[in-house]
Design a protein around this motif. Structure first.
Motif, PDB file in Angstrom:
ATOM      1  N   PRO A  99     -70.533  62.021  42.094  1.00  0.00           N
ATOM      2  CA  PRO A  99     -69.414  61.227  42.538  1.00  0.00           C
ATOM      3  C   PRO A  99     -69.607  61.727  44.209  1.00  0.00           C
ATOM      4  CG  PRO A  99     -68.889  62.071  41.210  1.00  0.00           C
ATOM      5  CD  PRO A  99     -70.061  62.816  41.075  1.00  0.00           C
ATOM      6  N   ASP A 100     -68.245  60.732  45.258  1.00  0.00           N
ATOM      7  CA  ASP A 100     -68.220  61.350  46.358  1.00  0.00           C
ATOM      8  C   ASP A 100     -66.858  61.625  45.847  1.00  0.00           C
ATOM      9  OD1 ASP A 100     -67.381  61.451  48.647  1.00  0.00           O
ATOM     10  OD2 ASP A 100     -67.169  59.524  49.190  1.00  0.00           O
ATOM     11  N   PRO A 101     -66.297  63.098  46.258  1.00  0.00           N
ATOM     12  CA  PRO A 101     -65.895  64.247  46.575  1.00  0.00           C
ATOM     13  C   PRO A 101     -64.036  63.755  47.462  1.00  0.00           C
ATOM     14  CG  PRO A 101     -67.388  65.735  46.708  1.00  0.00           C
ATOM     15  CD  PRO A 101     -68.072  64.186  47.123  1.00  0.00           C
ATOM     16  N   ASN A 102     -64.341  62.629  48.284  1.00  0.00           N
ATOM     17  CA  ASN A 102     -63.035  62.632  48.823  1.00  0.00           C
ATOM     18  C   ASN A 102     -63.154  61.204  48.418  1.00  0.00           C
ATOM     19  OD1 ASN A 102     -63.970  64.641  50.820  1.00  0.00           O
ATOM     20  ND2 ASN A 102     -66.073  63.462  51.302  1.00  0.00           N
ATOM     21  N   GLU A 103     -63.401  60.688  47.496  1.00  0.00           N
ATOM     22  CA  GLU A 103     -62.573  58.920  47.651  1.00  0.00           C
ATOM     23  C   GLU A 103     -61.656  59.277  45.375  1.00  0.00           C
ATOM     24  OE1 GLU A 103     -65.331  55.879  47.563  1.00  0.00           O
ATOM     25  OE2 GLU A 103     -65.542  55.747  49.573  1.00  0.00           O
ATOM     26  N   PRO A 104     -61.765  58.871  45.808  1.00  0.00           N
ATOM     27  CA  PRO A 104     -60.950  58.498  44.114  1.00  0.00           C
ATOM     28  C   PRO A 104     -61.653  58.168  43.053  1.00  0.00           C
ATOM     29  CG  PRO A 104     -59.739  56.857  45.565  1.00  0.00           C
ATOM     30  CD  PRO A 104     -60.074  57.778  46.431  1.00  0.00           C
ATOM     31  N   ARG A 105     -61.948  58.611  42.485  1.00  0.00           N
ATOM     32  CA  ARG A 105     -62.826  58.592  41.771  1.00  0.00           C
ATOM     33  C   ARG A 105     -62.739  56.931  41.237  1.00  0.00           C
ATOM     34  NH1 ARG A 105     -66.496  61.975  37.536  1.00  0.00           N
ATOM     35  NH2 ARG A 105     -67.096  60.455  36.262  1.00  0.00           N
TER      36      ARG A 105
END
Ligand code: HEM
Length: 475
Positions: free
Chosen positions: A444-450
């Motif tokens: 997952p992209d850690p910068n975006e809310p999952r």
């Protein structure tokens, strides 16, 4: 009010809604879910008034099979909807009504796709060639978060390019950009309520005016006109270099039929529309399924690991995947079948039209009635599936770990009109998925809310994920 109340005799029951609009104002973002709710009340064969038309909605596996497979030809027409007519000019294959033209063209499509190796090694080589470009494009993000949608659409469109005109195209080619981005990736915007209202007698007449105003019409169909220009060019290039002893691709095969002059339906307009149909029907569907696959990988790391373990055990880290490996990969087959079930790409299939008066399950349905199959409802039927809203590939394995094919997973629909590109799509999804998992770990992209695991996607004709980013780390 009289028309609103009137229905054919002994017609399947169902909600009528309000005069002029029928049930359209009561449709939510996912029409298939509303239909299932109403099917629970009215039964698996119900009617729904949409605009001023009564549609038949088939709501379970038994009823869909009884009509589309056993009822075969009587259920294989396509609605003469003004939007479909405007886009296809009654040519191509996907939206052509049941009859001789469709039969000849469907047979030609199936044999030609097989001849170009769909289901054989030739097509596989073309897909494998593309995966190298796709993997390089993924690698170029250097482990940073990115949206895979465009790369995936490029790879999948190029498989079609390879069949249709014999060669892949560069991802930066201007024509390719129009072909892969514009025409085929907008079907999720075509919603059922819009189609229904557009076709209703009164409201439809007002909106149909759009089609007679060149400026508005061009705006509406902008995404379809550019690709047409490109296809016209390819056809003329192919005609000038055609050699009957060296049939290079789909276009050549079609020109060959034109030269034989055995059937009048092999016209230039038919060829252009056919090619367009293959891009439109074959790109957004396969791309959308692969994007759902990436989302499932990201949200289920343990299932991703299991998949990768099987890939390493059977294929290894370096060898290119081949369709021959599939028989030894039960977990991968289960993952794919669960993917098709979990997110139904075309939740209501493609609308059909009934070609003769028919009697089914004690009801009478007149010729010309329009019909949709709730494929999503079959994939989420709690009588068939335990916890249908959960992604569980394991449900498709027996106690010995063997893959169990399920007749209740039918993303390509069934009957004479079922998806023409099913074999190709299955091959593309297997090879792309396996090659990507072999080379990358999706995180997952850690910068975006999952994004929620239960992301339901945007649903129109197609149900595709909302845009999302993920990380692809080389393994
Ligand atoms: C029709 C699903 C990929 C070409 C359909 C239908 C569905 C479907 C549900 C409607 C069948 C009916 O009317 O009952 C899918 C899914 C795909 C996929 C889920 C990928 C995961 C492809 C590909 C191609 C393709 C790769 C071609 C290259 C067509 C065509 C039709 C069709 C031409 C119309 C057939 C006819 O009317 O006779 N597809 N499809 N599809 N599909 Fe696909």
């Amino acid at each position: 009010l009289y028309y609103w109340y009137k229905r054919p005799r002994n017609f399947p029951p169902g909600p009528r809604g309000i005069p002029l609009l029928g049930m359209v104002p009561f449709l939510g973002k996912h029409t298939e879910k509303d239909f299932r709710k109403w099917s629970k009340k009215y039964g698996p064969m119900m009617s729904v008034r949409l605009g001023q038309n009564d549609w038949i909605v088939l709501g379970d596996h038994k009823t869909i099979n009884e009509c589309l497979v056993k009822g075969g030809n009587s259920f294989s027409g396509r609605p003469d909807h003004p939007v479909f007519k405007q886009v296809t000019k009654n040519h191509g294959v996907a939206m052509v009504d049941y009859g001789d033209h469709w039969k000849v063209q469907r047979r030609f499509g199936l044999t030609t796709l097989r001849g170009f190796g769909v289901g054989k090694r030739g097509m596989e080589d073309r897909i494998v060639e593309e995966i190298a470009y796709l993997n390089n494009a993924i690698r170029s993000n250097n482990g940073k978060p990115f949206d895979i949608a465009e790369l995936m659409a490029n790879g999948v469109s190029n498989n079609i390019s390879s069949i249709v005109m014999g060669q892949r195209m560069d991802y930066n080619d201007e024509i390719f950009k129009t072909l892969s981005k514009k025409a085929p990736n907008r079907l999720y915007l075509v919603t059922y309520s819009w189609l229904y209202v557009y076709n209703s007698d009164t409201i439809g007449k007002i909106t149909k005016l759009v089609l007679y105003m060149p400026f508005l019409r061009n705006l509406l169909f902008l995404f379809l006109s550019k690709p047409k220009e490109a296809i016209v060019n390819w056809v003329s290039q192919h005609k000038s270099t055609y050699d009957e002893h060296n049939v290079r691709d789909f276009i050549d095969a079609f020109i060959g039929e034109q030269k034989k002059e055995t059937d009048v339906s092999f016209t230039d307009l038919q060829l252009i529309q056919y090619v367009r149909d293959l891009y439109v029907a074959g790109t957004e569907t396969t791309t959308g399924t692969l994007r759902w696959a990436v989302l499932c990988l990201v949200h289920h790391p343990e299932k991703q690991n299991k998949l990768r373990k099987e890939i390493f055990d059977v294929i290894g880290r370096e060898k290119t995947p081949s369709m021959k490996d599939k028989a030894q990969m039960p977990y991968t087959c289960a993952f794919m079948q669960e993917l098709f079930r979990f997110r139904t790409l075309a939740p209501l299939g493609v609308p059909h039209k009934i070609s003769n008066d028919v009697q089914v399950q004690g009801w009478s349905i007149p010729k010309g009635t329009w019909l949709v199959c709730n494929l999503w409802a079959v994939h989420n039927d709690p009588d068939v599936w335990d916890e249908p809203s959960k992604f569980k590939p394991e449900r498709h394995l027996d106690e010995k770990g063997n893959f169990v094919q399920s007749k209740y997973v039918m993303p390509f629909s069934v009957g004479p009109r079922h998806c023409l590109g099913e074999q190709l799509a299955r091959m593309e999804i297997f090879i792309f998925l396996v090659s990507m998992v072999q080379k990358f770990e999706f995180l997952p992209d850690p910068n975006e809310p999952r994004l929620s695991e239960v992301q339901q996607g945007v649903s129109g004709f197609m149900c595709v994920p909302h845009p999302f980013k993920q990380i692809a780390k080389e393994v």
